[in-house]
Design a protein around this motif. Sequence first.
Motif, PDB file in Angstrom:
ATOM      1  N   VAL A  16       0.848  -1.189   0.000  1.00  0.00           N
ATOM      2  CA  VAL A  16       0.000   0.000   0.000  1.00  0.00           C
ATOM      3  C   VAL A  16       0.887   1.244   0.000  1.00  0.00           C
ATOM      4  N   MET A  17       0.603   2.138  -0.958  1.00  0.00           N
ATOM      5  CA  MET A  17       1.329   3.412  -1.019  1.00  0.00           C
ATOM      6  C   MET A  17       0.546   4.487  -0.272  1.00  0.00           C
ATOM      7  N   THR A  18      -0.728   4.609  -0.613  1.00  0.00           N
ATOM      8  CA  THR A  18      -1.611   5.561   0.077  1.00  0.00           C
ATOM      9  C   THR A  18      -2.974   4.919   0.215  1.00  0.00           C
ATOM     10  N   GLU A  19      -3.675   5.335   1.295  1.00  0.00           N
ATOM     11  CA  GLU A  19      -5.015   4.792   1.530  1.00  0.00           C
ATOM     12  C   GLU A  19      -5.988   5.946   1.620  1.00  0.00           C
ATOM     13  N   ASN A  20      -6.998   5.887   0.786  1.00  0.00           N
ATOM     14  CA  ASN A  20      -8.031   6.917   0.746  1.00  0.00           C
ATOM     15  C   ASN A  20      -9.368   6.281   1.087  1.00  0.00           C
ATOM     16  N   PRO A  21     -10.350   7.107   1.415  1.00  0.00           N
ATOM     17  CA  PRO A  21     -11.669   6.533   1.691  1.00  0.00           C
ATOM     18  C   PRO A  21     -12.188   5.771   0.472  1.00  0.00           C
ATOM     19  N   GLY A  22     -12.413   4.478   0.619  1.00  0.00           N
ATOM     20  CA  GLY A  22     -12.984   3.661  -0.452  1.00  0.00           C
ATOM     21  C   GLY A  22     -11.982   3.129  -1.449  1.00  0.00           C
ATOM     22  N   SER A  23     -10.695   3.540  -1.376  1.00  0.00           N
ATOM     23  CA  SER A  23      -9.735   3.056  -2.368  1.00  0.00           C
ATOM     24  C   SER A  23      -8.317   3.101  -1.816  1.00  0.00           C
ATOM     25  N   LEU A  24      -7.419   2.395  -2.501  1.00  0.00           N
ATOM     26  CA  LEU A  24      -6.013   2.388  -2.121  1.00  0.00           C
ATOM     27  C   LEU A  24      -5.160   2.508  -3.376  1.00  0.00           C
ATOM     28  N   GLN A  25      -4.039   3.185  -3.232  1.00  0.00           N
ATOM     29  CA  GLN A  25      -3.033   3.185  -4.282  1.00  0.00           C
ATOM     30  C   GLN A  25      -2.015   2.134  -3.893  1.00  0.00           C
ATOM     31  N   VAL A  26      -1.785   1.133  -4.771  1.00  0.00           N
ATOM     32  CA  VAL A  26      -0.892   0.029  -4.431  1.00  0.00           C
ATOM     33  C   VAL A  26       0.179  -0.136  -5.502  1.00  0.00           C
ATOM     34  N   GLU A  27       1.245  -0.853  -5.080  1.00  0.00           N
ATOM     35  CA  GLU A  27       2.340  -1.133  -6.017  1.00  0.00           C
ATOM     36  C   GLU A  27       2.639  -2.631  -5.954  1.00  0.00           C
ATOM     37  N   ALA A  28       2.591  -3.293  -7.115  1.00  0.00           N
ATOM     38  CA  ALA A  28       2.876  -4.721  -7.184  1.00  0.00           C
ATOM     39  C   ALA A  28       4.377  -4.954  -7.170  1.00  0.00           C
ATOM     40  N   LEU A  29       4.771  -6.210  -6.990  1.00  0.00           N
ATOM     41  CA  LEU A  29       6.187  -6.566  -6.998  1.00  0.00           C
ATOM     42  C   LEU A  29       6.857  -6.165  -8.310  1.00  0.00           C
ATOM     43  N   SER A  30       6.088  -6.175  -9.402  1.00  0.00           N
ATOM     44  CA  SER A  30       6.644  -5.809 -10.701  1.00  0.00           C
ATOM     45  C   SER A  30       6.916  -4.318 -10.823  1.00  0.00           C
ATOM     46  N   GLY A  31       6.425  -3.550  -9.845  1.00  0.00           N
ATOM     47  CA  GLY A  31       6.571  -2.110  -9.902  1.00  0.00           C
ATOM     48  C   GLY A  31       5.367  -1.406 -10.487  1.00  0.00           C
ATOM     49  N   LYS A  32       4.422  -2.171 -10.974  1.00  0.00           N
ATOM     50  CA  LYS A  32       3.233  -1.567 -11.544  1.00  0.00           C
ATOM     51  C   LYS A  32       2.348  -1.006 -10.431  1.00  0.00           C
ATOM     52  N   ARG A  33       1.925   0.231 -10.626  1.00  0.00           N
ATOM     53  CA  ARG A  33       1.067   0.885  -9.642  1.00  0.00           C
ATOM     54  C   ARG A  33      -0.370   0.931 -10.173  1.00  0.00           C
ATOM     55  N   SER A  34      -1.303   0.781  -9.249  1.00  0.00           N
ATOM     56  CA  SER A  34      -2.709   0.801  -9.651  1.00  0.00           C
ATOM     57  C   SER A  34      -3.582   1.231  -8.491  1.00  0.00           C
ATOM     58  N   LYS A  35      -4.809   1.506  -8.826  1.00  0.00           N
ATOM     59  CA  LYS A  35      -5.796   1.922  -7.824  1.00  0.00           C
ATOM     60  C   LYS A  35      -6.808   0.791  -7.672  1.00  0.00           C
ATOM     61  N   ILE A  36      -7.025   0.369  -6.419  1.00  0.00           N
ATOM     62  CA  ILE A  36      -7.991  -0.702  -6.179  1.00  0.00           C
ATOM     63  C   ILE A  36      -9.037  -0.233  -5.183  1.00  0.00           C
ATOM     64  N   LYS A  37     -10.194  -0.893  -5.194  1.00  0.00           N
ATOM     65  CA  LYS A  37     -11.251  -0.558  -4.247  1.00  0.00           C
ATOM     66  C   LYS A  37     -10.970  -1.206  -2.895  1.00  0.00           C
ATOM     67  N   SER A  38     -11.275  -0.483  -1.834  1.00  0.00           N
ATOM     68  CA  SER A  38     -11.094  -1.029  -0.482  1.00  0.00           C
ATOM     69  C   SER A  38     -11.938  -2.286  -0.288  1.00  0.00           C
ATOM     70  N   ALA A  39     -13.085  -2.334  -0.960  1.00  0.00           N
ATOM     71  CA  ALA A  39     -13.992  -3.467  -0.809  1.00  0.00           C
ATOM     72  C   ALA A  39     -13.390  -4.754  -1.350  1.00  0.00           C
ATOM     73  N   ASN A  40     -12.370  -4.646  -2.218  1.00  0.00           N
ATOM     74  CA  ASN A  40     -11.760  -5.835  -2.815  1.00  0.00           C
ATOM     75  C   ASN A  40     -10.659  -6.442  -1.943  1.00  0.00           C
ATOM     76  N   VAL A  41     -10.260  -5.707  -0.887  1.00  0.00           N
ATOM     77  CA  VAL A  41      -9.178  -6.174  -0.021  1.00  0.00           C
ATOM     78  C   VAL A  41      -9.717  -7.240   0.932  1.00  0.00           C
ATOM     79  N   LEU A  42      -9.053  -8.389   0.943  1.00  0.00           N
ATOM     80  CA  LEU A  42      -9.460  -9.490   1.810  1.00  0.00           C
ATOM     81  C   LEU A  42      -8.598  -9.577   3.070  1.00  0.00           C
ATOM     82  N   LEU A  43      -7.352  -9.142   2.961  1.00  0.00           N
ATOM     83  CA  LEU A  43      -6.416  -9.348   4.074  1.00  0.00           C
ATOM     84  C   LEU A  43      -5.316  -8.296   4.022  1.00  0.00           C
ATOM     85  N   LYS A  44      -4.988  -7.734   5.197  1.00  0.00           N
ATOM     86  CA  LYS A  44      -3.854  -6.823   5.305  1.00  0.00           C
ATOM     87  C   LYS A  44      -2.789  -7.499   6.156  1.00  0.00           C
ATOM     88  N   PHE A  45      -1.541  -7.384   5.727  1.00  0.00           N
ATOM     89  CA  PHE A  45      -0.474  -8.048   6.469  1.00  0.00           C
ATOM     90  C   PHE A  45       0.823  -7.246   6.331  1.00  0.00           C
TER      91      PHE A  45
END
Length: 611
Positions: A16-45
């Motif tokens: 997780v790079m940044t967390e906003n209400p209802g969404s998160l900015q994330v970065e994958a291992l490949s370096g690709k960054r994307s925006k996902i919905k908070s509702a899609n998150v199953l687990l934080k670790f």
Amino acid sequence: MNVFYEEEGSFKVASVMTENPGSLQVEALSGKRSKIKSANVLLKFESTLVGFMEQAQAEAATLEADFLWECCGEPEFGFEELAREYYGRAPTPVEAAAVAISLHAAPMYFYRKGKGRYKAAPEDNLKAALAAQERKRLQAEKMAAWVEQLKASQLPAEFADKLDMLVYEPDKNTLEWKALDEAAGALGLNHLKLLEACGALPSAHDYHFGAFLREYFPGGVQFAAHDAVVLPDGLERAAVEAFSIDDATTTEIDDAFSVQLLADGHARVGIHIAAPALGIAPGTDIDALAMKRLSTVYMPGHKITMLPEAAVQPFSLHAGEWRPVLSLYLEVAPDFSIANPATRLELVKIADNLRHDELEPHFNEDNWQTPSDHPYWPRLALLHQLAETLEQARGKADPNRAPQVDYNFSVEDGIVRISERKRGSPMDKLVAELMIHANSTWGGLLAEHDIPGIYRAQSGGKVYMTVNAEPHQGLGVAQYAWSTSPLRRAVDLINQRQIIALLQGTEPAYARNSDALAGAMRDFDIVYSAYNDFQTRMERYWCPQYLIQQQLETVNAQVLRDNLVRLEGMPFYTKVHSLPELAPGTRVLLEIKRIDSLLMELDCRYKSLVE
């Protein structure tokens, strides 16, 4: 912080790079960054991303769906709850993710109820689903085995009772069809060619004939049981002897002629038509058979008659027999003008059945004007001159018109012979013109007395059937009612009934606006066209067979247009892609590369011009 989330039906991890209400900015291992919905998150670790998914998937592979299903109970649950129950402690992020992956991969065991939440499938539903899955597995194995057999040109034993479906009316939902389709695709073959290679088709001829029978004679060609024909009595015997002119294979002889020389120099010409309508009444068993078949079906080497033999024989105009006929008499003057036409019902003695092959040497386009020692030559010559006069009267005589060529097919013991026959030859013209005159005359007679019949008309180039007496422009007659082949066409039988009713002064079998009359006309028009198409198709089949039997490596052809040619000596048309640009009518020599009787295809290469 890292997240384990679901996206488009698959699981992923990212930091997780940044967390906003209802969404998160994330970065994958490949370096690709994307925006996902908070509702899609199953687990934080917090543990590292590196190797997380690999470890989770490896752990998931150790989990058995059956055991998880037994552990979860009936109430709805979350994947983390089940993980805790399964491991007997708080699961690690990898273990929790492994349980989520396992639940997601077993939809038969676990019904999804929301983000990360599931419910165990009822036991009966699960058993049914597992049974269906096993059936699919077994079917897949069976189908794979069939495909290999087919590719090896072996017909699977299970296909034996499915051949009719596979050959003529494929059901694409069946395993047999899917296996055939897959094998044919792998081999680059047409489905029929693959079945042929596997020995599923007895012969190409049987395939084409079977396709026709399946559509028009699904119950077979044998006639059902029927009542006996009742022969007419009380008919006067005519003081003439008649003769017929037919092909050697004709067995339903329904037209003949007679010529009487009169004292005043005139001649009385008789056109005699077999009269089965006198013995086959509407509504009888045999009538039902005729109205079902509607016409005799012709093909090289075989035919399917409209009427059973028991109904044909008493009326067919066989030599040496007296037969009931519908006669049209014409008084012909020396200038071949016609007077005093008369129609009668009578018995006529049939003196001879003349056959084309025996008559041709004595009466053809080269010698018909030269007297011959043939006993019928004087009568034939007179009838031919009458025919030419009738043709001129119709406005259809054209001495400069090139004769069209027809082809006769003779098949004996599987050996085919193809011969050319010019349309408009003396014998053809003689018979054709007298039949046209009879059909036109009797059609006019019905119309004159307001008795309905079935007519063949032409207007604006369109030929059609009608119950009204309308002109046939192509023939140049005011009306044309088929009446001269009642043993072979139902329309002629119907019209003959109407003519006989007029002569006998009885109520016509078919009233004006009769549904039976209109229905028979519509059915006949459809069936007759289909029968003719089938005859053409079978003639096309026998053309390649002729080339095979003659072991020909080359063949002459005539260019029709572009790369379309017609082989000389037979009615077979094909495209030759190697053909250079040549004028229509050019004769060419073609090299035969491949002949396919099943698909009726001929692969030829242009070789040279023919002088």
